[in-house]
Structure formats: C-alpha cells, structure tokens
Motif scaffolding. Sequence first.
Motif, short mmCIF file in Angstrom:
data_model
loop_
_atom_site.label_atom_id
_atom_site.label_comp_id
_atom_site.label_asym_id
_atom_site.label_seq_id
_atom_site.Cartn_x
_atom_site.Cartn_y
_atom_site.Cartn_z
N GLU A 29 -4.77 -2.76 7.44
CA GLU A 29 -6.45 -1.87 6.85
C GLU A 29 -6.38 -1.23 8.58
N GLU B 174 -3.93 1.94 0.06
CA GLU B 174 -4.73 2.69 -0.10
C GLU B 174 -5.06 3.74 1.35
N GLU C 93 -1.10 8.11 4.27
CA GLU C 93 0.29 8.87 4.17
C GLU C 93 0.67 9.91 4.95
N ARG D 65 -6.62 2.79 4.25
CA ARG D 65 -7.88 2.29 4.11
C ARG D 65 -8.10 0.55 3.48
N SER D 66 -6.73 0.52 2.86
CA SER D 66 -6.90 -0.96 2.66
C SER D 66 -5.04 -1.43 2.27
#
Length: 233
Positions: free
Chosen positions: A131, A162, A165, A218-219
């Motif tokens: 994260e 999440e 990318e 994000r996570s």
Amino acid sequence: MPLRSADIDALDWERIAAELDTYGVGRTGRLLSDEDCDEVAAFYEKDRFRSRVVMARHGFGSGEYKYFAAPLPRQVATLREAVYPHAAAIANRWAARLGTPTFPETLHGMLERCHAAGQEKPTPLLLKYGEGDYNCLHQDLYGEVAFPLQLVVLLTDPAEFEGGELVLTEQRPRMQSRAEVVPLKRGEGALFTTSIRPKAGSKGDYRVNMRHGVSRLRSGERMTLGVIFHDAA
C-alpha cells in the motif's frame, strides 16, 4: 500444466505486434497458470537472487525488487527464451524502419552480444509493492547493449489490490506526452517498448521515446515478474 514454448508460439503475435506498433505495448494474454504464478511469487522469500533494490533509497519510487541469479527458475527461463524470437521479429522490423542495427534471432545470440560487451548479469526480476508504493517512470537500460522490448507478467489477482496500474508515457517530438494505462489479469503479460520505437508520421517514420512505471498502490499487495532480454554490466 508446466509452461511450454508451444503455448507461447500459439499466442496472437500479429495482434500483439499491431498493438506495439500503435501504442508501444501489446497485451499477450495468459502466460502463466495460477500454480506458476504462486510458484514464481514464492521465490521472493528464497535465495534465488543476485541483488535486492529498495526503491526509496535511490529515488526510484517506493517498494522493492530483486534480480534473479543464474540459473533462472524454469518458468522465467522458458518465458525469456520462448518470447524472445517473436519479440526479435518485431524489433528487427522496427530496426529496418529506423535504419538501426538488427538483433539476433535467438536469445542465446542476444546474450552473447551482451556478454561480449561486458554485460553478464541476469536482469529478470520480481517486483513487490505494498500500500502506497509506486514505481517512477524509467527505462531499463543496463549498458550500451539494449533490446528494445521487455515483458511484464502480473502474478497477483487484481481482486487483491487496488491501483498499481502499469503506465507508459510516449514523448513525441514537439508535442505533449501521451500516457497509456495497461490493465492485466493474473498470469497475463504485456510486451512493451524499453526506450525508443518508430512511429509513422506524414513524412515517414520518426522516433518516440517511451518510459514506464507503476501508479500508486491504494491497497493490498502486488507482485510482478519482469523479463528483460538484455543482461546488465
């Protein structure tokens, strides 16, 4: 089922090449089974590496990665050897368009060229993000000999994280840069430009400079396998 060279040969290389010509990146489809993804990811905690890099220490981003030592694990060696001839065919078409030297048709020939230039360290690597981690835009060039394409394979189920990318930017002469975001499923790969590629213009082909990185996670946790076809000094 163990990864086979025949599976790599059966990929839609015409489509992959067309995407590379247009966007600088081509998604390959599934390369590794869930079992292979688990096995390759598990190497991270084993003594199979020549070096470990903590990105924050060098201003590369946040997260870490490890370069495999020789001999490479079966899955990694098979991917590198089987993908290379298809990548070389694309690279040599690009070389013809740019008027630059061509590349050997086999990975063995490419590595011989690297070793003759003093580049003898294996470059395939595992990258681990938690994260808040990210990878700054960069190019994986490790010496004067460099192959113009490289491969990344996602080892983690996207449902487990999440963000994170794969991002590529294309720097076009006298134009603003263009970004490309590449979503992948577990076991899927993306073949993308290492640094320079040709792009068709109104007056013929011209060179565009590309960089790649990973957006902020994000996570969760994300692991990828990077397969670079040239060795390092």
